[in-house]
Scaffold this motif. Structure first.
Motif, PDB file in Angstrom:
ATOM      1  N   LEU A 101      11.525   4.174  11.332  1.00 57.04           N
ATOM      2  CA  LEU A 101      12.699   4.678  12.062  1.00 57.04           C
ATOM      3  C   LEU A 101      13.655   3.544  12.422  1.00 57.04           C
ATOM      4  CD1 LEU A 101      11.035   7.323  14.355  1.00 57.04           C
ATOM      5  CD2 LEU A 101      12.453   7.729  12.354  1.00 57.04           C
ATOM      6  N   ILE A 102      13.101   2.421  12.834  1.00 57.46           N
ATOM      7  CA  ILE A 102      13.927   1.251  13.136  1.00 57.46           C
ATOM      8  C   ILE A 102      14.563   0.734  11.850  1.00 57.46           C
ATOM      9  CG2 ILE A 102      13.889  -1.119  14.009  1.00 57.46           C
ATOM     10  CD1 ILE A 102      11.578  -0.227  15.830  1.00 57.46           C
ATOM     11  N   LEU A 104      14.259   4.510   2.298  1.00 60.85           N
ATOM     12  CA  LEU A 104      14.235   5.880   1.788  1.00 60.85           C
ATOM     13  C   LEU A 104      12.868   6.258   1.233  1.00 60.85           C
ATOM     14  CD1 LEU A 104      17.712   6.096   0.049  1.00 60.85           C
ATOM     15  CD2 LEU A 104      16.975   7.258   2.135  1.00 60.85           C
ATOM     16  N   LEU A 105      12.241   5.330   0.517  1.00 60.41           N
ATOM     17  CA  LEU A 105      10.899   5.590  -0.010  1.00 60.41           C
ATOM     18  C   LEU A 105       9.894   5.769   1.116  1.00 60.41           C
ATOM     19  CD1 LEU A 105       8.994   5.759  -2.459  1.00 60.41           C
ATOM     20  CD2 LEU A 105       8.752   3.283  -2.293  1.00 60.41           C
ATOM     21  N   ASN A 106       9.997   4.942   2.122  1.00 55.04           N
ATOM     22  CA  ASN A 106       9.089   5.024   3.256  1.00 55.04           C
ATOM     23  C   ASN A 106       9.276   6.331   4.023  1.00 55.04           C
ATOM     24  OD1 ASN A 106       7.089   4.169   4.936  1.00 55.04           O
ATOM     25  ND2 ASN A 106       8.267   2.550   5.887  1.00 55.04           N
ATOM     26  N   ALA A 107      10.520   6.744   4.222  1.00 57.94           N
ATOM     27  CA  ALA A 107      10.772   8.020   4.901  1.00 57.94           C
ATOM     28  C   ALA A 107      10.282   9.190   4.067  1.00 57.94           C
ATOM     29  CB  ALA A 107      12.258   8.159   5.205  1.00 57.94           C
ATOM     30  N   SER A 108      10.441   9.096   2.754  1.00 58.55           N
ATOM     31  CA  SER A 108       9.940  10.152   1.872  1.00 58.55           C
ATOM     32  C   SER A 108       8.427  10.255   1.938  1.00 58.55           C
ATOM     33  CB  SER A 108      10.365   9.891   0.431  1.00 58.55           C
ATOM     34  OG  SER A 108      11.753   9.868   0.323  1.00 58.55           O
ATOM     35  N   LEU A 109       7.758   9.119   1.956  1.00 58.63           N
ATOM     36  CA  LEU A 109       6.297   9.134   2.098  1.00 58.63           C
ATOM     37  C   LEU A 109       5.880   9.715   3.438  1.00 58.63           C
ATOM     38  CD1 LEU A 109       5.180   5.741   0.547  1.00 58.63           C
ATOM     39  CD2 LEU A 109       4.605   8.030  -0.254  1.00 58.63           C
ATOM     40  N   TYR A 110       6.637   9.403   4.465  1.00 56.77           N
ATOM     41  CA  TYR A 110       6.316   9.951   5.775  1.00 56.77           C
ATOM     42  C   TYR A 110       6.401  11.477   5.762  1.00 56.77           C
ATOM     43  CZ  TYR A 110       6.639  11.226  10.658  1.00 56.77           C
ATOM     44  OH  TYR A 110       6.434  11.824  11.873  1.00 56.77           O
ATOM     45  N   LEU A 111       7.441  12.002   5.151  1.00 53.05           N
ATOM     46  CA  LEU A 111       7.600  13.449   5.101  1.00 53.05           C
ATOM     47  C   LEU A 111       6.562  14.104   4.199  1.00 53.05           C
ATOM     48  CD1 LEU A 111      11.468  13.700   4.975  1.00 53.05           C
ATOM     49  CD2 LEU A 111       9.968  14.206   6.910  1.00 53.05           C
ATOM     50  N   ALA A 112       6.117  13.398   3.168  1.00 54.45           N
ATOM     51  CA  ALA A 112       5.153  13.971   2.235  1.00 54.45           C
ATOM     52  C   ALA A 112       3.734  13.956   2.796  1.00 54.45           C
ATOM     53  CB  ALA A 112       5.200  13.221   0.909  1.00 54.45           C
ATOM     54  N   ILE A 113       3.338  12.870   3.445  1.00 51.56           N
ATOM     55  CA  ILE A 113       1.950  12.736   3.926  1.00 51.56           C
ATOM     56  C   ILE A 113       1.928  12.331   5.387  1.00 51.56           C
ATOM     57  CG2 ILE A 113       0.877  12.257   1.708  1.00 51.56           C
ATOM     58  CD1 ILE A 113       1.046   9.294   2.326  1.00 51.56           C
ATOM     59  N   MET A 160      -4.209   8.766   6.332  1.00 54.97           N
ATOM     60  CA  MET A 160      -3.515   8.301   5.148  1.00 54.97           C
ATOM     61  C   MET A 160      -2.068   7.928   5.466  1.00 54.97           C
ATOM     62  SD  MET A 160      -3.844  10.175   1.587  1.00 54.97           S
ATOM     63  CE  MET A 160      -2.402  10.337   0.604  1.00 54.97           C
ATOM     64  N   SER A 161      -1.442   8.623   6.375  1.00 54.78           N
ATOM     65  CA  SER A 161      -0.051   8.305   6.717  1.00 54.78           C
ATOM     66  C   SER A 161       0.043   6.937   7.380  1.00 54.78           C
ATOM     67  CB  SER A 161       0.527   9.372   7.625  1.00 54.78           C
ATOM     68  OG  SER A 161      -0.158   9.410   8.853  1.00 54.78           O
ATOM     69  N   ARG A 162      -0.933   6.541   8.130  1.00 56.00           N
ATOM     70  CA  ARG A 162      -0.941   5.217   8.780  1.00 56.00           C
ATOM     71  C   ARG A 162      -1.085   4.103   7.758  1.00 56.00           C
ATOM     72  NH1 ARG A 162      -1.340   0.624  10.417  1.00 56.00           N
ATOM     73  NH2 ARG A 162      -2.689  -0.256  11.965  1.00 56.00           N
ATOM     74  N   ASP A 163      -1.871   4.358   6.714  1.00 58.72           N
ATOM     75  CA  ASP A 163      -2.151   3.309   5.749  1.00 58.72           C
ATOM     76  C   ASP A 163      -1.040   3.096   4.733  1.00 58.72           C
ATOM     77  OD1 ASP A 163      -4.555   2.826   6.938  1.00 58.72           O
ATOM     78  OD2 ASP A 163      -5.706   4.048   5.535  1.00 58.72           O
ATOM     79  N   TYR A 164      -0.324   4.127   4.388  1.00 59.74           N
ATOM     80  CA  TYR A 164       0.627   4.027   3.289  1.00 59.74           C
ATOM     81  C   TYR A 164       2.076   3.904   3.719  1.00 59.74           C
ATOM     82  CZ  TYR A 164      -3.283   4.985   0.313  1.00 59.74           C
ATOM     83  OH  TYR A 164      -4.480   4.890  -0.337  1.00 59.74           O
ATOM     84  N   MET A 165       2.326   3.777   4.990  1.00 62.98           N
ATOM     85  CA  MET A 165       3.698   3.665   5.465  1.00 62.98           C
ATOM     86  C   MET A 165       3.829   2.562   6.496  1.00 62.98           C
ATOM     87  SD  MET A 165       4.637   7.613   5.846  1.00 62.98           S
ATOM     88  CE  MET A 165       3.146   7.953   6.692  1.00 62.98           C
TER      89      MET A 165
END
Length: 120
Positions: A103-104, A79-88, A93-98
């Protein structure tokens, strides 16, 4: 306290068949990330992906031992990872922080929710 041999037997024989296979996938993917990022300096943000995968792997192995905290930790990380994806979701930056496999991981979280009543 269980021995390592008893622990490894429990994480293979207690859960459904798919759980240890997914656990092996997590371990191999973690080692692949570490191997592919070995040329980067350690405090670089690229290593955050390995940190995500380490968290996912530890939680999944605990879930293979049918621990509720492992299942809840895995679901919360997803859930945290999906939230970060939607936020950034734009830019480097999205590649580095997620994690790249979020999805898997969502699909794996559905397995955990389905079998959650078996956990202790």
């Amino acid at each position: 306290m269980r021995s390592f041999k008893q622990f490894s037997t429990d994480i293979v024989k207690k859960p459904p068949v798919s759980f240890p296979v997914i656990g092996l996938f997590h371990v191999l993917w973690f080692f692949y990330i570490v191997w592919s990022e070995r040329h980067e300096p350690f405090p670089d943000p690229v290593w955050l992906e390995a940190l995500w995968m380490l968290g996912y792997t530890a939680c999944w192995i605990a879930a293979c031992d049918l621990r509720k905290w492992g299942a809840m930790g895995y679901i919360l990380l997803t859930l945290l990872n999906a939230s970060l994806y939607l936020a950034i979701r734009n830019g480097k930056m999205s590649r580095d922080y997620m994690s790249d496999m979020f999805l898997i991981d969502g699909l794996f979280s559905v397995f955990l929710v389905f079998y959650f009543k078996r956990f202790k």
